[in-house]
Structures are given as C-alpha cells and as structure tokens.
Design a protein around this motif. Structure first.
Motif, PDB file in Angstrom:
ATOM      1  N   TRP A  38      -4.404   2.051   3.171  1.00 47.83           N
ATOM      2  CA  TRP A  38      -5.457   1.762   2.179  1.00 47.83           C
ATOM      3  C   TRP A  38      -6.490   2.887   2.173  1.00 47.83           C
ATOM      4  O   TRP A  38      -6.896   3.382   1.107  1.00 47.83           O
ATOM      5  CB  TRP A  38      -6.096   0.419   2.524  1.00 47.83           C
ATOM      6  CG  TRP A  38      -7.092  -0.091   1.519  1.00 47.83           C
ATOM      7  CD1 TRP A  38      -7.372   0.433   0.286  1.00 47.83           C
ATOM      8  CD2 TRP A  38      -7.940  -1.235   1.671  1.00 47.83           C
ATOM      9  NE1 TRP A  38      -8.352  -0.314  -0.333  1.00 47.83           N
ATOM     10  CE2 TRP A  38      -8.714  -1.341   0.482  1.00 47.83           C
ATOM     11  CE3 TRP A  38      -8.122  -2.173   2.677  1.00 47.83           C
ATOM     12  CZ2 TRP A  38      -9.657  -2.346   0.295  1.00 47.83           C
ATOM     13  CZ3 TRP A  38      -9.062  -3.174   2.493  1.00 47.83           C
ATOM     14  CH2 TRP A  38      -9.815  -3.264   1.310  1.00 47.83           C
ATOM     15  N   TRP A  92      -5.007   5.845   0.509  1.00 45.69           N
ATOM     16  CA  TRP A  92      -4.933   5.627  -0.940  1.00 45.69           C
ATOM     17  C   TRP A  92      -6.289   5.915  -1.597  1.00 45.69           C
ATOM     18  O   TRP A  92      -6.354   6.492  -2.684  1.00 45.69           O
ATOM     19  CB  TRP A  92      -4.486   4.192  -1.195  1.00 45.69           C
ATOM     20  CG  TRP A  92      -4.419   3.811  -2.647  1.00 45.69           C
ATOM     21  CD1 TRP A  92      -3.426   4.100  -3.523  1.00 45.69           C
ATOM     22  CD2 TRP A  92      -5.398   3.049  -3.363  1.00 45.69           C
ATOM     23  NE1 TRP A  92      -3.720   3.568  -4.773  1.00 45.69           N
ATOM     24  CE2 TRP A  92      -4.930   2.927  -4.691  1.00 45.69           C
ATOM     25  CE3 TRP A  92      -6.619   2.463  -3.024  1.00 45.69           C
ATOM     26  CZ2 TRP A  92      -5.632   2.237  -5.668  1.00 45.69           C
ATOM     27  CZ3 TRP A  92      -7.326   1.767  -3.999  1.00 45.69           C
ATOM     28  CH2 TRP A  92      -6.829   1.658  -5.306  1.00 45.69           C
ATOM     29  N   TRP A 138      -1.657  -1.214   7.547  1.00 44.32           N
ATOM     30  CA  TRP A 138      -1.938  -1.135   6.111  1.00 44.32           C
ATOM     31  C   TRP A 138      -3.375  -0.694   5.838  1.00 44.32           C
ATOM     32  O   TRP A 138      -3.654  -0.125   4.768  1.00 44.32           O
ATOM     33  CB  TRP A 138      -1.669  -2.489   5.439  1.00 44.32           C
ATOM     34  CG  TRP A 138      -2.352  -3.657   6.068  1.00 44.32           C
ATOM     35  CD1 TRP A 138      -1.877  -4.447   7.076  1.00 44.32           C
ATOM     36  CD2 TRP A 138      -3.654  -4.174   5.732  1.00 44.32           C
ATOM     37  NE1 TRP A 138      -2.795  -5.430   7.389  1.00 44.32           N
ATOM     38  CE2 TRP A 138      -3.891  -5.294   6.580  1.00 44.32           C
ATOM     39  CE3 TRP A 138      -4.630  -3.821   4.805  1.00 44.32           C
ATOM     40  CZ2 TRP A 138      -5.069  -6.046   6.525  1.00 44.32           C
ATOM     41  CZ3 TRP A 138      -5.808  -4.568   4.746  1.00 44.32           C
ATOM     42  CH2 TRP A 138      -6.009  -5.659   5.599  1.00 44.32           C
ATOM     43  N   LEU A 153       0.826  -1.209   0.000  1.00 50.54           N
ATOM     44  CA  LEU A 153       0.000   0.000   0.000  1.00 50.54           C
ATOM     45  C   LEU A 153       0.855   1.251   0.000  1.00 50.54           C
ATOM     46  O   LEU A 153       0.477   2.276  -0.609  1.00 50.54           O
ATOM     47  CB  LEU A 153      -0.942  -0.009   1.200  1.00 50.54           C
ATOM     48  CG  LEU A 153      -2.329  -0.658   1.017  1.00 50.54           C
ATOM     49  CD1 LEU A 153      -3.132   0.036  -0.065  1.00 50.54           C
ATOM     50  CD2 LEU A 153      -2.227  -2.138   0.728  1.00 50.54           C
ATOM     51  N   TRP A 171     -15.239   1.271  -2.568  1.00 47.44           N
ATOM     52  CA  TRP A 171     -13.905   1.258  -1.944  1.00 47.44           C
ATOM     53  C   TRP A 171     -14.018   1.447  -0.439  1.00 47.44           C
ATOM     54  O   TRP A 171     -13.380   0.732   0.342  1.00 47.44           O
ATOM     55  CB  TRP A 171     -13.023   2.354  -2.549  1.00 47.44           C
ATOM     56  CG  TRP A 171     -12.424   2.015  -3.880  1.00 47.44           C
ATOM     57  CD1 TRP A 171     -12.691   2.605  -5.082  1.00 47.44           C
ATOM     58  CD2 TRP A 171     -11.457   0.996  -4.136  1.00 47.44           C
ATOM     59  NE1 TRP A 171     -11.947   2.021  -6.075  1.00 47.44           N
ATOM     60  CE2 TRP A 171     -11.172   1.034  -5.520  1.00 47.44           C
ATOM     61  CE3 TRP A 171     -10.793   0.064  -3.333  1.00 47.44           C
ATOM     62  CZ2 TRP A 171     -10.254   0.169  -6.117  1.00 47.44           C
ATOM     63  CZ3 TRP A 171      -9.877  -0.803  -3.926  1.00 47.44           C
ATOM     64  CH2 TRP A 171      -9.621  -0.737  -5.298  1.00 47.44           C
ATOM     65  N   VAL A 182     -12.857  -1.186   2.763  1.00 44.81           N
ATOM     66  CA  VAL A 182     -11.869  -0.910   3.806  1.00 44.81           C
ATOM     67  C   VAL A 182     -12.529  -0.807   5.174  1.00 44.81           C
ATOM     68  O   VAL A 182     -11.957  -1.237   6.187  1.00 44.81           O
ATOM     69  CB  VAL A 182     -11.064   0.362   3.465  1.00 44.81           C
ATOM     70  CG1 VAL A 182     -11.903   1.622   3.578  1.00 44.81           C
ATOM     71  CG2 VAL A 182      -9.830   0.468   4.374  1.00 44.81           C
TER      72      VAL A 182
END
Length: 547
Positions: free
Chosen positions: A163, A166, A159, A118, A179, A183
């Motif tokens: 994420w 991102w 992470w 990531l 998305w 997550v």
C-alpha cells in the motif's frame, strides 16, 4: 485501485487465489472462529488471541487496554501481540456473539486477499497483458517471509508495505497527505515494525518532494505542515498503544539481525529445493529468515538485462524506475539496520555500525532488526517484475513464467513446513494442560490468579490456558507474557514473589506453582495437585492473610 473495485471478475480471482494459497501454506481448520485450542499451545499467536479475548470480555477495558491480564496494572493490546486494528473491527460483532472467538486464521486469509489486491493495484498500470499481470501479482505475493510469519500473524500484514509503495509510485498520491495518514495509522495499529517500515517509505516520498520543490518558502512550509500532521497522528497512535509505566530496556537491538547471505540462504534444511541451506545462529534461523526464493532471485538477477534491452512504452515508462530510485535512501538505512548484529552465536561481531548511546536506546525495541529488510525485498521484486514488463511480450512472458515455476517448486518445502506447523488446528481439544474440571472451580472461587515464581514464559502453554480460563470466569490474572515489560509491573511482581516466599499469602488468590517454587507454610487443605501442577487454593471463607 479504483479499477480493481469495479471488476467483479478480478475480485473473484483474488479471492480464489487467496484460498488456494491459504490451503497450500496453512490449514483450513484455522479459519473456524470457535476453534481455540490450537492457539493455547505456547505460541505468539496464542498471546494474540488471548489479548483480544481478555479485551473483549473485560468490563473495565479501555481503548486498547485490558486489566484482566497483568492485573491490576493491565496491559495494552499491542504488547500482547494482539492486533488493535482488528480488535476495533471485530469488537461490535464479537461482543454480540459472546463466547470464544479467534480471528488469527481469518486475519491470515484477509492478509492474503489484501496482499493480492494491492499487488494487482501496483502492477496493473504497467502490465502488457492480463496473463503477465496475474503472474506478476502472484510473484509479488510469494515472498517466503510472508508465509513463515504465521507464527506472529500481525507481521503477515505485508500488504501495508505494498500500500505504501502504491502511494509512493504516483506523484499525485505521494503528495496527498491523506493517503499517508491512512497507511501510517493502519500500520501503527497493526505492529510497530510495520510502522517503521511504512514510515521509511513515507520519509523517502517527503525527501523527493522537498528536493523537487522550487525554492519558494510556501511550498516547503506546506510540506512540513503536512508531514507534521502525519507524524503527530502516528505519535498519538503510539502513545495510545504503548504502556507508559516506564519500559524496561532490553539492550537487544539487532539480536536477530539479518545475515549477509539471508536473501539466498534458506537457513533451515528442507525449506527450499534449489539452493543449499547453511545454518545460522540457532536463535536466528527463524527470526532472521529473509530468503527470497530461487524464482524471485532469478527475476532480480535478470533485471539489469530487462532494463537494458527492454523498451519504454506508455504503460512501462522508465520514469517508474527512476522514481523508485528515491527509495534508495530508505532502503539503505533499513538494510544497514537489518544487518547490524550484536553478535553471532560464537560471540563474534559480524557487522557493527557505530551508534551513540541515545540512538541505541531509541532502537532498543528493534530486536528482530532483520525484518526491516522487507520493504527492500518488495521494492526489488516490484522493480524486477515491471522491468520484465518492458521486454518484448514473448520474452517477458517467458521470463515471468519461468520465474513463477521456479518459485513455486522451490517453496514446496516451505509450504510443507508451514502446513505441518499449522496442523495442530485440526485437533478440536481446547484444554491440554488444564483438563481437570477442578481448574474451573478453583478459578471461579478465587478473586484472582497468579503463577509462582511469576514467570509466564517458562510454561507458556500452561499460562495461556490458565489465563483463558480466568478471563472466561471474569477473574484477573496477575502476570502476562508481554513483548515489553515495564518498571511498575516488574517491581510489583517482585514484591508479590517476596510476600509468597515469606508465606504471606492472599487468602482470595489461586496460586499456581512452577516446579521450582518452594511451598510456603500453608494448611494442607489448601494444597492440591491438578494435572500434575501444584496449586494453593483460595480459602473458601477468605479469612486472614495467611495460615
């Protein structure tokens, strides 16, 4: 991220770096799936492994819940510090393999692989060269708080924060609720603290979109519907993961709050080489640890210079840092919660934010509030690295190289500390407290097992070995070390303790006595001493309720 998956070379580099970091900070013996004993020494990682072991071997287990621990009430995986997400992934293979299984070590390695992956996905659109990309990737992985959380491995899933970042930095991804759903659900299935942190980043994305939308009602209605869908999914996960017997309030919000100097104070002597450690409250040095490392502090300190003197290119447009400003509301709230203390060790309030009784009750689960600083730390480091990318290549490369060298040298003491902590994995012994072969016979002869007084924490290593043996024999144990207790279990244990004190013993139960337990009236043939621990054995014929 798609480009990462298409590059075998980058994947090989990530795996190699992950292995090097694992060897530097941990012990390779932790990776052996059958290596169990090092986990049963009274640690949170032991509870993590125990919860999964019970769930995998419980014929009556339900989704995320086992009844072999804390029988007959049962307990959810999340409350044993186990990892529900990992449980779902390993269950098909684990049940086929049978026997002992631990995934604590493999999970740590997986977290490093995902962290580097990531980090690479975050930085690759902005890095001027591959060398600067990989230096940035390593720097974004070398936050000390990541490695010190090996004592509570679910919290090594940093992470998830990368994420969420991102997703956030790309307006198209940030506008796609799928998305965020992915997550948020993954965070909920790993740990409640990580869910709160990811939710804060998602909240900033929703705020940015709400303000940026035109005044038309349709756009905002769709935004609210999408946000409601993510929130409902997260709430459903929490409902499935959390015990619903009436949680006992701990009144411990902010007990492990972050000291103001935590980002530059290693707190524990010997963990850092370049900055002095000033002792914090004794119970806060580990749980409130938020040291960033001298190299990252140098890079963050240089960020204003990098932004002021650097140039904008197609890859490193200033729009990234302007977009990161939308994280300030979430970062401010998380930081204020992180530095809120109940009191220091001398009983003096350090930071007090007036909160209503309702808010205090809602925040009750956030005992280690210092952890909420992690998204802020990653946001600062990401901003500092991408600011260095704006410098002329020679200057940027020099700054990043110096920062990496300083960070690696500074964390040598931390690496030594975490390796020593993990060195117990080299001992192949499974049992330390329950070596006597009569333990297995006594547990197999019983219908269930308990400890009196019913306290799993006082001798946690003993409890963990007893519970592991009980699960192996298919026998439930009537208590558990859970992150939160509930009213139903608390009342039941009180009744069982009172019955024991009266001498009203269950003839089918194995009673394991702590040193302070008073021996009730019981026939001499039922009393035994196993490995220095007094026990009351179940009656072979099971006659009567007592002797």
């Amino acid at each position: 991220m798609r480009s990462l998956l298409r590059s075998p070379v980058d994947l090989a580099v990530i795996v190699l770096l992950s292995l090097l970091l694992f060897v530097a900070f941990f012990d390779v013996a932790m990776l052996a799936p059958r290596n169990i004993g090092w986990l049963l020494r009274g640690s949170d990682s032991g509870e993590n492994a125990l919860g999964l072991h019970a769930w995998l071997n419980d014929p009556h287990a339900t989704l995320f819940r086992t009844y072999l621990l804390n029988a007959p009430d049962g307990v959810t995986l999340l409350f044993t510090d186990s990892n529900p997400l990992l449980a779902l992934l390993v269950a098909p293979l684990a049940r086929l393999a049978g026997g002992d299984l631990q995934v604590v070590g493999p999970w740590l390695l997986a977290c490093l692989i995902l962290q580097l992956s990531l980090a690479r996905a975050l930085l690759s659109p902005y890095a001027p060269s591959r060398l600067m990309l990989w230096i940035g990737v390593i720097l974004l992985t070398l936050l000390p708080s990541l490695f010190l959380r090996q004592v509570h491995v679910n919290l090594c899933a940093h992470w998830l924060l990368l994420w969420a970042l991102w997703i956030f930095i790309d307006p198209r991804r940030a506008a796609d609720g799928r998305w965020w759903l992915a997550v948020v659900v993954c965070a909920a299935l790993v740990h409640s603290y990580l869910l709160l942190m990811v939710a804060a980043i998602w909240g900033s994305a929703m705020l940015e979109r709400w303000i940026g939308l035109e005044k038309g009602r349709a756009g905002r209605r769709n935004l609210l519907l999408g946000a409601a869908g993510v929130a409902i999914a997260a709430a459903t996960c929490v409902f499935l993961l959390v015990d619903r017997g009436g949680l006992v309030p701990t009144h411990s919000f902010g007990q492990f709050g972050m000291p103001i100097d935590a980002p530059w104070n290693p707190a524990i002597g010997g963990l850092a080489r370049f900055l002095p450690a000033y002792a914090q409250a004794p119970d806060r040095q580990m749980e409130a640890f938020q040291y960033l490392g001298a190299g990252l502090l140098l890079l963050i300190a240089a960020m204003p210079f990098s932004l002021a003197t650097g140039r904008e290119t197609i890859a490193t447009t200033g729009s990234l840092h302007r977009r990161l400003c939308w994280l300030i509301p979430a970062g401010t709230v998380l930081t204020m919660l992180a530095i809120t203390h109940r009191m220091d060790y001398a009983g003096v309030t350090l930071v007090h934010i007036p909160l209503s009784a309702t808010m205090v009750a809602a925040l009750d689960p956030i005992r280690a509030s210092a952890r909420l600083f992690w998204p802020v730390a990653y946001g600062l480091v990401f901003a500092a690295i991408t600011a260095a990318y704006r410098l002329p290549p020679a200057r940027g490369q020099l700054l990043l190289t110096v920062a990496l060298a300083v960070q690696v040298l500074d964390l040598g003491g931390l690496a030594h500390f975490t390796r020593e902590t993990a060195s117990g994995a080299r001992d192949p012994s499974k049992w330390i407290r329950t070596r006597d072969p009569r333990w297995a016979m006594a547990i197999s002869a019983a219908h269930d097992v308990t400890i009196m007084p019913p306290n799993a924490v006082e001798q946690l290593d003993l409890f963990q070995e007893l519970a592991w043996r009980a699960v192996d024999a298919g026998r439930p144990i009537r208590l558990v070390y859970a992150s939160r207790s509930n009213v139903v279990t608390k009342a039941r244990l009180k009744r069982e303790e009172q019955a024991f004190d009266r001498g009203d013993l269950d003839p089918h139960r194995l009673y394991v006595l702590l040193p302070q337990a008073k021996l009730p009236k019981v026939s001499a043939d039922r009393i035994a001493m196993l490995d220095g621990v007094r026990v009351i054995l179940p009656r072979p014929d099971g006659r009567g309720k007592n002797d």
